[in-house]
Design a protein around this motif. Sequence first.
Motif, short mmCIF file in Angstrom:
data_model
loop_
_atom_site.label_atom_id
_atom_site.label_comp_id
_atom_site.label_asym_id
_atom_site.label_seq_id
_atom_site.Cartn_x
_atom_site.Cartn_y
_atom_site.Cartn_z
N GLU A 298 0.83 -1.19 0.00
CA GLU A 298 0.00 0.00 0.00
C GLU A 298 0.87 1.25 0.00
O GLU A 298 1.89 1.30 0.70
CB GLU A 298 -0.91 0.01 1.23
N TRP A 299 0.46 2.26 -0.77
CA TRP A 299 1.23 3.50 -0.79
C TRP A 299 0.95 4.27 0.49
O TRP A 299 -0.20 4.54 0.83
CB TRP A 299 0.84 4.35 -2.01
N PRO A 300 2.00 4.64 1.23
CA PRO A 300 1.80 5.38 2.47
C PRO A 300 1.19 6.76 2.23
O PRO A 300 1.28 7.32 1.13
CB PRO A 300 3.22 5.51 3.04
N GLU A 301 0.61 7.30 3.28
CA GLU A 301 0.03 8.63 3.23
C GLU A 301 1.02 9.71 3.65
O GLU A 301 1.00 10.82 3.12
CB GLU A 301 -1.20 8.70 4.14
N ARG A 302 1.89 9.40 4.61
CA ARG A 302 2.79 10.40 5.18
C ARG A 302 4.21 10.19 4.69
O ARG A 302 4.62 9.07 4.38
CB ARG A 302 2.77 10.34 6.71
N ASP A 303 5.00 11.28 4.65
CA ASP A 303 6.38 11.15 4.15
C ASP A 303 7.22 10.24 5.03
O ASP A 303 8.03 9.46 4.55
CB ASP A 303 7.02 12.54 4.00
N TRP A 304 7.01 10.30 6.34
CA TRP A 304 7.83 9.46 7.22
C TRP A 304 7.51 7.98 7.05
O TRP A 304 8.36 7.12 7.31
CB TRP A 304 7.70 9.89 8.68
N GLU A 305 6.29 7.66 6.61
CA GLU A 305 5.97 6.26 6.35
C GLU A 305 6.75 5.73 5.16
O GLU A 305 7.15 4.55 5.14
CB GLU A 305 4.47 6.12 6.11
N TRP A 306 6.99 6.57 4.16
CA TRP A 306 7.83 6.16 3.03
C TRP A 306 9.25 5.87 3.52
O TRP A 306 9.89 4.92 3.08
CB TRP A 306 7.87 7.25 1.97
N GLU A 307 9.74 6.71 4.41
CA GLU A 307 11.12 6.56 4.88
C GLU A 307 11.30 5.24 5.63
O GLU A 307 12.38 4.65 5.61
CB GLU A 307 11.49 7.74 5.77
N GLN A 308 10.25 4.78 6.31
CA GLN A 308 10.34 3.52 7.04
C GLN A 308 10.39 2.32 6.11
O GLN A 308 10.73 1.22 6.55
CB GLN A 308 9.13 3.41 7.98
N ARG A 309 10.07 2.51 4.83
CA ARG A 309 10.14 1.42 3.86
C ARG A 309 11.57 1.10 3.45
O ARG A 309 11.83 0.04 2.87
CB ARG A 309 9.34 1.80 2.60
N VAL A 310 12.49 2.03 3.67
CA VAL A 310 13.88 1.84 3.23
C VAL A 310 14.61 1.01 4.28
O VAL A 310 15.07 1.53 5.30
CB VAL A 310 14.59 3.19 3.00
N VAL A 311 14.71 -0.27 4.04
CA VAL A 311 15.21 -1.21 5.04
C VAL A 311 16.72 -1.42 4.92
O VAL A 311 17.42 -1.52 5.92
CB VAL A 311 14.46 -2.55 4.91
N ASP A 312 17.24 -1.48 3.70
CA ASP A 312 18.63 -1.91 3.49
C ASP A 312 19.66 -0.80 3.62
O ASP A 312 20.85 -1.07 3.50
CB ASP A 312 18.77 -2.56 2.11
N GLY A 313 19.25 0.43 3.82
CA GLY A 313 20.22 1.50 3.98
C GLY A 313 20.90 1.85 2.67
O GLY A 313 20.34 1.70 1.58
N HIS A 314 22.14 2.30 2.75
CA HIS A 314 22.89 2.77 1.59
C HIS A 314 23.02 1.65 0.55
O HIS A 314 23.42 0.53 0.88
CB HIS A 314 24.28 3.22 2.04
#
Length: 503
Positions: free
Chosen positions: A138-154
């Motif tokens: 599901e596409w998140p509503e808030r910007d910080w929810e998108w950031e939590q999708r980035v699991v693997d880092g750099h």
Amino acid sequence: MRRPPTAEAEVAEELAAVRPALLPRYTAELPGARAAVLTRLWRALVHEPLPWIGERVSGVHELTLRLADGRTLHGPHADPYATSAYVTGVRLGRERYDDPARLMTALAVPHGPAFAAELADSTSSLALSRAGADHSKEWPERDWEWEQRVVDGHPFHPNCRARPGFSVAEQLAYGPEHRPVVELGTLPVPAAECLVAGDWPAELRDGDRLLVPVHPWQAAHVLKRPGVPWRAAHPLMSLRTLALPGATHVKTALSARLTSSVRDISAYSVRAATPLSSLAEDLAARTGGLLHITRTLGAVTANSPDLAALLRESPEVYAAPDERVLPVAALATTALPDSPAWLAAFARLALTVGLQLLDLGVALEAHGQNLLVVLSADGSPRRLVYRDVADIRISPARLARHGITPPALTGRLVTDDETALRRKLFGSLVAGALAGTAGSGPALAEALRAVLPDLPHTADLAPLREGPLPAKALTLMRLSPGHAGDLWTDLPHPRSAPLPGQG
């Protein structure tokens, strides 16, 4: 060969105590985490100017690295732009290694043991991050929810998830991929002892004292005193920057080494915050609406990089109700980059804006964390948002050429050196954000072929047409503790990159 003291077992032991339900998933994620970190390390061994590698010999089925001491290291052909974990093992002599920390220990190179410990930490932390990840489509509503999708880092740093000094409980409590709510505190400091930039809000003032927001990890481990409870916030990709209720982000000092750098906030950054924000606003206005740069609202330091904070706009303020704004690093969690047409449209937007600002006199550090994209309801890239101007590069000569008054700044941000300016932009945008989104050299090459004819043929464009492309030598930097500043390498042009693991 016996492993060095393993972070994997230590994490498992602590996880069994603090979150036992997560232990089976953590264990299952370890092989993939080792391959992900090993793939990043192999990329560095193949493409960075490491002094103890004497020769690289490309064979039909594999690549051979001849070490200065006569040993040989064998592995797959390496695409420097690949983000898939395609290296599951390499051979040093006759022995096979599937663990990056074991490999670095066996290489026995200067400063290798300390780096091996970082690789072990990166591997175990990555497995923990993957174990706790939310795989919702599901596409998140808030910007910080998108950031939590980035699991693997750099996407390219072997220390992609290294968090030395963080216990398992602290990673679960503060790591964005674990979706926590972090209770921020404040510490009071006499205003006369502080350096302030911009407008410091009334709620963070108490008479003749300023209240400095403090991350709880920093309060416990560095400042050694608890803060007064202030706000609940959501951690972003950088971990030390958090989204407050409303439309404000707070960047806190966090004196821990994450990937390469210790994350504090210098007095130089505080002094530069206001003039940089003004310059950024001016330059963004010249892009015809294609770029927004988040404004710095206020910054403060209590005469210490360990006790400082910065307030800035949330990127969400630049998105309409029917739009989404997300870090470029989060694009890999969507289906969008799988479309060559979409990738070309995004590359055209990003390169147009990046080259325009470079010509004006500012090189953005436009990697996947600092650069965000505004998507329409159908997923089309409309505009860009850039945040955190603390490490851009400014050319007074280029600014003056366009009638722009350079900000009254000196120091590391200011340079007229053409190589330094191009490295800053291309190393972060092309070899970073675009490569991480494309996922491979061939995909990146296809996007560049589609957009390069449409871009202005300035002198800055030449490296993109011919190569090689600059990239930070991230492993060499970790193995060069006495060197201050960035070290660089040249990557072959994406059109010559092999498919991952193939010749």
